[in-house]
Scaffold this motif. Structure first.
Motif, PDB file in Angstrom:
ATOM      1  N   ASP A 150       5.585   4.258   9.822  1.00 17.39           N
ATOM      2  CA  ASP A 150       6.104   5.498   9.251  1.00 17.39           C
ATOM      3  C   ASP A 150       5.852   5.579   7.747  1.00 17.39           C
ATOM      4  OD1 ASP A 150       6.961   6.343  11.704  1.00 17.39           O
ATOM      5  OD2 ASP A 150       9.065   5.807  11.408  1.00 17.39           O
ATOM      6  N   LEU A 151       5.858   4.423   7.090  1.00 12.04           N
ATOM      7  CA  LEU A 151       5.623   4.393   5.645  1.00 12.04           C
ATOM      8  C   LEU A 151       4.133   4.322   5.307  1.00 12.04           C
ATOM      9  CD1 LEU A 151       8.509   1.960   4.663  1.00 12.04           C
ATOM     10  CD2 LEU A 151       8.390   4.404   4.140  1.00 12.04           C
ATOM     11  N   GLY A 152       3.302   4.182   6.333  1.00  6.41           N
ATOM     12  CA  GLY A 152       1.864   4.175   6.109  1.00  6.41           C
ATOM     13  C   GLY A 152       1.314   2.876   5.559  1.00  6.41           C
ATOM     14  N   VAL A 153       2.004   1.756   5.833  1.00  6.93           N
ATOM     15  CA  VAL A 153       1.507   0.463   5.348  1.00  6.93           C
ATOM     16  C   VAL A 153       0.956  -0.319   6.531  1.00  6.93           C
ATOM     17  CG1 VAL A 153       3.003   0.377   3.347  1.00  6.93           C
ATOM     18  CG2 VAL A 153       3.814  -0.565   5.503  1.00  6.93           C
ATOM     19  N   GLY A 182       0.774  -1.233   0.000  1.00  7.16           N
ATOM     20  CA  GLY A 182       0.000   0.000   0.000  1.00  7.16           C
ATOM     21  C   GLY A 182       0.801   1.275   0.000  1.00  7.16           C
ATOM     22  N   TYR A 183       2.134   1.169  -0.021  1.00  4.26           N
ATOM     23  CA  TYR A 183       2.949   2.380  -0.035  1.00  4.26           C
ATOM     24  C   TYR A 183       2.837   3.049  -1.393  1.00  4.26           C
ATOM     25  CZ  TYR A 183       6.969   5.485   0.374  1.00  4.26           C
ATOM     26  OH  TYR A 183       7.792   6.584   0.413  1.00  4.26           O
ATOM     27  N   ALA A 184       2.478   4.323  -1.402  1.00  6.88           N
ATOM     28  CA  ALA A 184       2.236   5.021  -2.662  1.00  6.88           C
ATOM     29  C   ALA A 184       3.281   6.080  -2.962  1.00  6.88           C
ATOM     30  CB  ALA A 184       0.851   5.673  -2.631  1.00  6.88           C
ATOM     31  N   PHE A 190      10.362  -5.002  15.923  1.00  9.13           N
ATOM     32  CA  PHE A 190      10.188  -3.584  16.246  1.00  9.13           C
ATOM     33  C   PHE A 190      10.475  -2.717  15.025  1.00  9.13           C
ATOM     34  CE2 PHE A 190      11.739   0.539  17.661  1.00  9.13           C
ATOM     35  CZ  PHE A 190      10.746   0.937  18.543  1.00  9.13           C
ATOM     36  N   ALA A 191      11.572  -3.022  14.324  1.00  9.62           N
ATOM     37  CA  ALA A 191      11.930  -2.249  13.132  1.00  9.62           C
ATOM     38  C   ALA A 191      10.855  -2.360  12.064  1.00  9.62           C
ATOM     39  CB  ALA A 191      13.277  -2.734  12.580  1.00  9.62           C
ATOM     40  N   ALA A 192      10.344  -3.576  11.856  1.00  9.98           N
ATOM     41  CA  ALA A 192       9.299  -3.767  10.843  1.00  9.98           C
ATOM     42  C   ALA A 192       8.044  -2.976  11.190  1.00  9.98           C
ATOM     43  CB  ALA A 192       8.972  -5.259  10.708  1.00  9.98           C
TER      44      ALA A 192
END
Length: 208
Positions: free
Chosen positions: A199-202, A150-152, A191-193
């Motif tokens: 932050d990337l909105g996915v 979903g990252y655009a 945690f990183a994922a």
């Protein structure tokens, strides 16, 4: 009768000799690391002369770059079904991070492979391109997973951060530094994922 087939040599055809050299080199790397990758030992392990090895790879550094490119290509092929079938970005990111870390002790200390070559003129352009292409395919595959999630936005800067995170985690957890923070690999990757995904909105997939 066809004349397309290359004549056999004392050690087999040219493609097979290259495979033998690569296998010998990888055995040495896995047994003793980069310092164990000595061209004479590679020749002995491949059952050919030292001079013949140099007809394929101009120097040790170029051989390592070829080995690294081959490793990345095989890792990408193994990862593809997991990445393409991942339920969400976090699952895809975790698969890449785990695969990258697995062989970091073998290749990791020299992951900046191109920096090994002190004389740029000695680097074989075709081998360098193999490494760039292999790495590009792996990064593209993760970028496509991000887009499917979903990252655009522009995938390029996102991949710069994601790839830096994968390599940084692998480096940290392959050294004694991992003992200082008291956070395990699985916890840090999860945690990183989650953090990067938010932050990337996915969004995470259903049920995850």
């Amino acid at each position: 009768m066809s004349t397309d087939r290359k004549p056999a040599t004392q050690w087999g055809d040219r493609d097979q000799r290259r495979i033998d050299i690569m296998r010998s080199g990888e055995r040495l790397l896995r047994a003793g690391g980069y310092n164990a990758l000595r061209m004479r030992d590679v020749a002995d392990g491949a059952g050919i002369s030292l001079g013949a090895v140099y007809t394929y790879f101009a120097n040790k550094e170029t051989l390592f770059i070829g080995l690294f490119a081959d490793h990345v290509t095989r890792m990408t092929a193994r990862l593809r079904p997991q990445i393409e079938g991942a339920a969400d970005f976090a699952e895809a990111f975790t698969a890449v991070a785990n695969a990258y870390r697995a062989d970091y002790p073998v290749f990791g200390r020299q992951f900046d492979a191109l920096s090994l070559v002190q004389d740029a003129a000695a680097l074989e352009p075709a081998v360098e391109q193999q490494l760039r292409d292999a790495t590009g395919r792996l990064v593209t595959m993760l970028g496509e997973a991000l887009a499917r999630s979903g990252y655009a936005g522009d995938v390029r800067p996102a991949m710069a951060v994601l790839w830096s995170t994968v390599t940084g985690l692998a480096n940290h957890y392959s050294t004694a530094r991992k003992d200082f923070l008291g956070v395990g690999w699985d916890e840090a990757v999860a945690f990183a994922a989650d953090l990067l995904g938010r932050d990337l909105g996915v969004e995470r997939g259903p049920g995850t």
